[in-house]
Scaffold this active site. Structure first.
Site, short mmCIF file in Angstrom:
data_model
loop_
_atom_site.label_atom_id
_atom_site.label_comp_id
_atom_site.label_asym_id
_atom_site.label_seq_id
_atom_site.Cartn_x
_atom_site.Cartn_y
_atom_site.Cartn_z
N ASP A 166 -32.60 13.64 -1.82
CA ASP A 166 -30.27 14.19 -1.58
C ASP A 166 -29.73 14.21 -2.76
O ASP A 166 -28.98 14.94 -2.88
CB ASP A 166 -30.34 13.50 -0.78
CG ASP A 166 -30.23 12.06 -0.25
OD1 ASP A 166 -30.63 11.63 -1.48
OD2 ASP A 166 -30.13 11.54 0.36
N GLY A 199 -31.06 -3.25 7.51
CA GLY A 199 -31.87 -3.54 6.26
C GLY A 199 -33.04 -3.41 6.92
O GLY A 199 -34.26 -3.36 5.73
N ALA A 200 -33.81 -2.27 7.70
CA ALA A 200 -35.00 -2.37 7.43
C ALA A 200 -35.53 -0.85 7.66
O ALA A 200 -36.59 -0.47 7.22
CB ALA A 200 -35.68 -2.14 8.83
N LEU A 231 -33.80 2.33 8.28
CA LEU A 231 -33.45 3.27 9.36
C LEU A 231 -32.02 3.87 9.71
O LEU A 231 -31.20 4.00 10.26
CB LEU A 231 -34.25 2.46 11.00
CG LEU A 231 -35.91 2.28 10.70
CD1 LEU A 231 -35.74 2.12 12.28
CD2 LEU A 231 -36.21 3.74 10.65
N SER A 240 -28.93 2.04 9.81
CA SER A 240 -27.93 1.29 10.63
C SER A 240 -26.82 1.05 9.85
O SER A 240 -25.72 1.13 10.49
CB SER A 240 -28.90 -0.20 10.80
OG SER A 240 -28.45 -0.90 9.27
N ASP A 296 -27.95 10.20 5.52
CA ASP A 296 -28.46 9.50 6.05
C ASP A 296 -26.81 9.24 7.06
O ASP A 296 -26.85 9.85 8.45
CB ASP A 296 -28.27 7.74 6.28
CG ASP A 296 -28.87 7.64 5.09
OD1 ASP A 296 -30.14 8.35 5.00
OD2 ASP A 296 -29.02 6.70 4.29
N TYR A 299 -32.34 1.52 -6.16
CA TYR A 299 -32.01 2.82 -5.70
C TYR A 299 -30.90 3.13 -6.76
O TYR A 299 -31.35 4.56 -7.16
CB TYR A 299 -31.41 2.59 -4.37
CG TYR A 299 -30.90 3.36 -3.53
CD1 TYR A 299 -31.76 4.67 -3.06
CD2 TYR A 299 -29.95 4.62 -4.41
CE1 TYR A 299 -31.51 5.39 -2.60
CE2 TYR A 299 -29.26 5.41 -3.68
CZ TYR A 299 -30.03 7.03 -2.47
OH TYR A 299 -29.21 7.39 -2.59
C1 GLA Z 1 -31.25 5.29 1.34
C2 GLA Z 1 -30.24 7.13 1.30
C3 GLA Z 1 -30.93 7.85 0.76
C4 GLA Z 1 -30.97 8.76 0.63
C5 GLA Z 1 -32.46 7.82 0.85
C6 GLA Z 1 -33.90 8.03 0.11
O1 GLA Z 1 -31.61 6.15 2.36
O2 GLA Z 1 -29.41 5.87 1.63
O3 GLA Z 1 -29.16 8.80 0.96
O4 GLA Z 1 -31.79 9.10 -1.02
O5 GLA Z 1 -32.34 6.48 0.63
O6 GLA Z 1 -34.52 9.45 0.12
#
Ligand code: GLA
Length: 392
Positions: A37, A122-123, A125, A127, A172, A221
């Site tokens: 993304d 923190g999994a 998904l 949150s 997300d 990240y």
């Molecule tokens: C996290 C970030 C997203 C995306 C994913 C990896 O969830 O919030 O923007 O970069 O990692 O695909």
């Protein structure tokens, strides 16, 4: 997580009056397209039936009072003096969204907010995105603001990047806002155009929560993001039209990969091949070829493991256990990585056998257990109830 009538009662207990609105925003699971993304590429997430709920009531002053029911904690701040709280992360999602709304020029007044939810924290998904989007939408409804879904997602993402300090992409917040029941969304993260793709009724989206804390997630990240930017800068010397890894085709990459240092080359290879997998995977799904989609999920995991290096030994074992379990079409790490969850596509009539076999094999390999979520693709943010229907 409180159910709806308890949210109402708890709000009255906390704030001495009834909420004016109750909204909810879902978590998400990404089927394919990881770390694409923020490289202006493609993602293919679904909103899931785990959500954050925010009950809200306007105040006559400029104070925001927040009760985080599941934490048993409170926060309060003035809209004219919003600062970062270094001690309690959750506060910054709410503060950051208020800040982003004000920065975008929206007029908001004080409010009382009660938060509860069942998205595992923190999994992997999302949150946090569901909290940001639910908060933003609750304040939007209270203050009768006219904000389109895409704009609300961008505001929520801005809160996370600028206020929380995680340089996340748009996926997300976008899916938490615009998710569609029974569908996944193919999102082009360059121009935010998207289209909905129905999920075949004979398959299930099965999430396995490894309970492995994603301790590195935020720092690593941001580091991955910087590595991608360095790859783009190097490629631009050969083609100034390249502004993001999205612009690089697999063939162009094959011809120019040697100009990159090893780490940047591996990161770029993941992103470029992953974009290609998303496009091919969605085409396969739309043509009814779920097996091909599953194979691409498996390839995606290998790419995340070897080139993007965001997996862990336990997650690799969980993915391997899932891939060998009955009814599995494909399985991979999902989300930012470094722990968290895997996602598997599973034939609907094999889900119980799949979970049992994968859990057993994973336990033998690692001694660990998982929590399964058989997810139903759900709608994005919306109103659960309102005292004032014109507010919708
Ligand atoms: C996290 C970030 C997203 C995306 C994913 C990896 O969830 O919030 O923007 O970069 O990692 O695909």
């Amino acid at each position: 997580m409180l159910d709806r009538s308890l949210v109402h009662a708890e709000f009255v207990r906390q704030f001495g009056d009834v909420p004016q609105v109750i909204v909810q925003a879902p978590g998400r699971v990404n089927l394919i397209g990881e770390h694409t993304d923020y490289n202006e590429g493609f993602v293919f997430p679904v909103a899931i039936d785990l959500a954050t709920v925010v009950a809200a009531r306007p105040r006559a002053d400029r104070l925001i009072r927040v009760r985080a029911h599941d934490y048993g904690e409170d926060d309060q701040f003035l809209l004219d003096d919003i600062t970062h709280d270094p001690t309690r992360l959750w506060c910054n999602y709410v503060r950051g969204v208020c800040h982003a709304l004000l920065m975008a020029g929206h007029q908001i007044g004080g409010a009382d907010l009660l938060i509860t939810g069942n998205v595992p924290r923190g999994a992997g998904l999302s949150s946090s995105a569901s909290l940001e989007v639910a908060t933003g939408y609750g304040l939007q409804v209270l203050n009768r603001l006219n904000i389109r879904g895409e704009a609300l997602a961008l505001l929520a993402q801005g809160a996370e990047c600028q206020f929380v300090g995680m340089q996340c992409g748009i996926m997300d917040q976008f899916i938490a806002t615009l998710g569609r029941r029974d569908h996944a969304l193919l999102i082009d993260c360059r121009d935010l155009r998207y289209h909905t793709v129905p999920l075949p009724t004979a398959i299930r989206v099965v999430v396995a929560d490894s309970h492995i804390a994603r301790t590195l997630a935020s720092s690593a990240y941001n580091q991955r993001r910087a590595e991608c930017e360095r790859a783009v800068a190097a490629f631009r010397r050969y083609d100034p039209g390249i502004t993001a890894l999205r612009d690089v085709t697999p063939d162009w990459f094959a011809a120019h990969a040697a100009v990159l240092p090893d780490v940047e080359r591996a990161r770029a290879r993941h992103v470029i091949s992953e974009n290609d997998r998303v496009v091919r995977g969605v085409a396969a799904l739309e043509a009814g070829d779920v097996r091909q989609f599953g194979r691409l999920m498996n390839q995606s995991h290998i790419s995340m493991r070897d080139d993007y290096q965001i997996s862990t030994a336990e997650i690799d074992a969980l993915v391997a256990a899932a891939q060998q379990a009955p009814g599995c079409l494909g399985s991979r790490l999902t989300g930012a990585g470094f722990g968290g969850c895997t996602v598997s596509l599973v034939e609907a009539d094999a889900v119980d056998a799949f979970c049992a076999a994968a859990a057993a094999a994973y336990h033998v390999a690692t001694g660990r257990t998982v929590t399964w979520h058989v997810c139903h693709a759900s709608d994005g943010v919306g109103l659960l109830s309102s005292a004032d229907h014109s507010a919708t």
